[in-house]
Scaffold this active site. Structure first.
Site, PDB file in Angstrom:
ATOM      1  N   ARG A  49      66.357 -36.793  41.905  1.00 33.78           N
ATOM      2  CA  ARG A  49      67.215 -36.213  42.942  1.00 33.78           C
ATOM      3  C   ARG A  49      68.190 -37.269  43.463  1.00 33.78           C
ATOM      4  NH1 ARG A  49      65.293 -36.056  47.813  1.00 33.78           N
ATOM      5  NH2 ARG A  49      63.292 -35.099  47.356  1.00 33.78           N
ATOM      6  N   TYR A 110      90.460 -19.086  45.486  1.00 35.23           N
ATOM      7  CA  TYR A 110      89.350 -18.676  44.639  1.00 35.23           C
ATOM      8  C   TYR A 110      88.370 -17.858  45.506  1.00 35.23           C
ATOM      9  CZ  TYR A 110      85.215 -18.908  41.758  1.00 35.23           C
ATOM     10  OH  TYR A 110      84.115 -18.563  41.024  1.00 35.23           O
ATOM     11  N   ASP A 186      91.247 -28.819  45.408  1.00 32.73           N
ATOM     12  CA  ASP A 186      90.482 -28.168  44.356  1.00 32.73           C
ATOM     13  C   ASP A 186      91.365 -28.215  43.102  1.00 32.73           C
ATOM     14  OD1 ASP A 186      89.494 -26.338  42.508  1.00 32.73           O
ATOM     15  OD2 ASP A 186      88.825 -24.906  44.011  1.00 32.73           O
ATOM     16  N   LYS A 213      84.657 -24.902  34.199  1.00 30.56           N
ATOM     17  CA  LYS A 213      85.905 -24.433  33.595  1.00 30.56           C
ATOM     18  C   LYS A 213      86.369 -25.419  32.505  1.00 30.56           C
ATOM     19  CE  LYS A 213      85.388 -21.339  36.785  1.00 30.56           C
ATOM     20  NZ  LYS A 213      86.005 -21.403  38.106  1.00 30.56           N
TER      21      LYS A 213
HETATM   22  C1  LIG Z   1      85.437 -21.414  39.376  1.00 33.68           C
HETATM   23  C2  LIG Z   1      86.123 -22.035  40.486  1.00 33.68           C
HETATM   24  C3  LIG Z   1      85.428 -22.613  41.546  1.00 33.68           C
HETATM   25  C4  LIG Z   1      83.919 -22.545  41.659  1.00 33.68           C
HETATM   26  O1  LIG Z   1      83.260 -23.206  40.654  1.00 33.68           O
HETATM   27  P1  LIG Z   1      81.805 -22.771  40.131  1.00 33.68           P
HETATM   28  O2  LIG Z   1      81.476 -23.825  39.140  1.00 33.68           O
HETATM   29  O3  LIG Z   1      81.928 -21.398  39.583  1.00 33.68           O
HETATM   30  O4  LIG Z   1      80.898 -22.804  41.326  1.00 33.68           O
HETATM   31  C5  LIG Z   1      86.148 -23.215  42.548  1.00 33.68           C
HETATM   32  N1  LIG Z   1      87.489 -23.241  42.521  1.00 33.68           N
HETATM   33  C6  LIG Z   1      88.195 -22.698  41.524  1.00 33.68           C
HETATM   34  C7  LIG Z   1      89.686 -22.785  41.554  1.00 33.68           C
HETATM   35  C8  LIG Z   1      87.550 -22.071  40.477  1.00 33.68           C
HETATM   36  O5  LIG Z   1      88.251 -21.513  39.511  1.00 33.68           O
END
Ligand SMILES: *Cc1c(COP(=O)(O)O)cnc(C)c1O
Length: 465
Positions: A49, A110, A186, A213
């Site tokens: 952890r 998002y 982000d 992604k």
């Molecule tokens: C998918 C996504 C997230 C969240 O990510 P997860 O791995 O699905 O929790 C946050 N911001 C954007 C722009 C995304 O496309």
């Protein structure tokens, strides 16, 4: 040592001081590590952890991608976890009896981000104020109207509307009048290969990416990475991760190290496909505003017709591979996305995968947003989103065309030579037929230069010398 390109450094995992001189770092599943009480300072790991050698390799690789030391990088179990950790570690703790932490965020966010911000709002842990961050003046007005802004959360381009947020300008403004405001970006839509908001001038404080992604690219793990400007910020975030166990598991860390190696080639091919498709949708399929029909449109930051093309190019290395278009008719868009003729395009949420994905945001990823609010935010109900994978572009076009014909949107004329858009009466030459299809280079389109031709021109010059 000369500085290497990012697509090079993510391939190489370096020597890991491994006893067998392995080429590929192993996966350390062990949750515990033996303690030597006489030599505790030399000990890097005791419990997974708190830290794990495989997670460390991943953090090292991400550090190279963002050009920061490994200490500034933290890998967690999802993109949403990354945002949760950032808000807990840097923002929520600013709350006092007479101040609720305040966050300014975009209005084309998002969906999961919106949900998490709503949750904190309902619990009165933080208030979030939403504004169209792609409109700097609007952002500025909202910022100045608030007593204290603890955090600004930015996402560019927005998804799925492909609006560009002028991140450099917002950073200059915020850091000038309120240096203590934490600016978080982000970066999921671009990935570290296309954009590094830490290196802007001034840079942001923290970047996070959903590794689910582009970074991993194969839709077989969930992960998030957090990259901090300083080790001090990172240590506040580490405290949260160590306390809660939000760190990425060893197996997923290992898979992500592997996925990351091909980020350069995957993104290249995905962006190339997106560039070609965007042109084809706009020009051959007629998804562009006409004199009589303003409702049809192609949205992509790589298209010159996009008013933000230059702005996006000014701080990003590529257009990404997410685009969207409006048919002008909700019913026709729905028929397209539900067409049985689709055999390559998978009707799935998410993006960044090697497989191409198609979706209808108002029925899928954005269905949780109240229809009234979608209307207020000018969210087009007929919007179809395309997330390009690495397949051959000719097949991708043919597959989509078959579905558009099936959905009664396009009529193919003269054996495929021409495409007639039945919804806005646009007639254009088709480029789906193989021999008409001359692949474009994204370098010609996006950078306005052909690297290969440039090289050969240089050769001619040097031979004359
Ligand atoms: C998918 C996504 C997230 C969240 O990510 P997860 O791995 O699905 O929790 C946050 N911001 C954007 C722009 C995304 O496309």
């Amino acid at each position: 040592m000369p500085i290497k390109r990012l697509d090079t450094v993510v391939v190489n995992t370096g020597s890991q001081n491994d006893q067998h001189s392995v080429s590929v770092p192993p996966v350390y599943l062990s949750t515990t590590f033996k303690v030597d009480l006489n030599n505790e300072d030399a000990q890097n790991y005791d419990y997974s952890r708190s830290g794990n050698p495989t997670r460390s390799v991943l953090q090292h690789q991400i550090g190279k991608l963002y050009r920061v030391p490994q200490e500034n990088v933290l890998a967690v179990s999802s993109g949403m976890t990354a945002l949760d950790v950032i808000l807990r570690g840097l923002v929520l703790l600013n709350g006092t009896d007479n101040h609720t932490p305040t966050i300014i965020a975009g209005d084309d966010l998002y969906g999961g981000t919106q949900r998490l911000l709503n949750f904190f709002k309902q619990q009165s842990h933080a208030v979030s104020v939403h504004v169209d961050t792609s409109d700097f003046e609007k952002f500025k007005t909202v910022f100045q109207s608030l007593d204290k802004v603890d955090c600004v959360l930015l996402e560019s381009p927005t998804n799925p509307l492909c609006r560009v947020v002028d991140i450099p300008r917002i950073l200059r403004f915020v850091k000038c009048i309120s240096p203590d405001t934490t600016v978080v970006v982000d970066n999921t839509m671009m990935s570290g290969l296309n954009c590094n908001p830490l290196q802007l001038n001034p840079g942001c404080d923290v970047v996070y990416e959903s590794a689910t992604k582009y970074l991993n690219g194969h839709h077989d793990l969930m992960g998030g990475v957090i990259i901090s400007k300083t080790p001090e910020i990172a240590s506040k975030l580490y405290f949260v991760i160590n306390s809660t166990g939000a760190g990425l598991s060893p197996m997923d860390s290992w898979l992500l190290v592997r996925g990351l190696k091909t980020l350069g080639v995957r993104l290249y091919q995905q962006q190339r496909n997106a560039m070609i498709l965007a042109h084809w949708l706009e020009n051959s399929c007629g998804f562009k505003p006409t004199r009589t029909n303003k409702a049809t449109k192609t949205r992509f930051v790589g298209l010159r017709s996009n008013p933000d093309f230059k702005l996006h190019k000014s701080f990003n290395n590529g257009p990404g591979a997410v685009l969207s278009f409006e048919t002008g008719s909700f019913e026709h868009s729905k028929r397209l996305v539900s067409s049985k003729k689709l055999s390559i395009w998978a009707v799935t949420v998410s993006f960044g995968c090697v497989n191409s994905l198609l979706s209808m945001p108002c029925k899928m990823s954005h269905a949780s947003i109240d229809p009234e609010l979608r209307k207020e935010r000018d969210f087009p109900e007929d919007l179809v989103r395309l997330c390009c994978g690495i397949e051959n572009i000719v097949d991708l076009k043919k597959d989509l065309l078959a579905a558009m014909v099936d959905a009664d949107i396009i009529e193919v004329r003269e054996n495929g030579k021409y495409l007639f858009n039945k919804l806005n009466k646009n007639l254009a030459v088709n480029t789906t037929i193989d021999d008409l299809h001359k692949p474009l280079s994204i370098y010609e389109e996006f950078y306005n230069q052909d690297l290969i031709r440039k090289d050969s021109e240089l050769n001619i010059k040097s031979s004359k010398l």
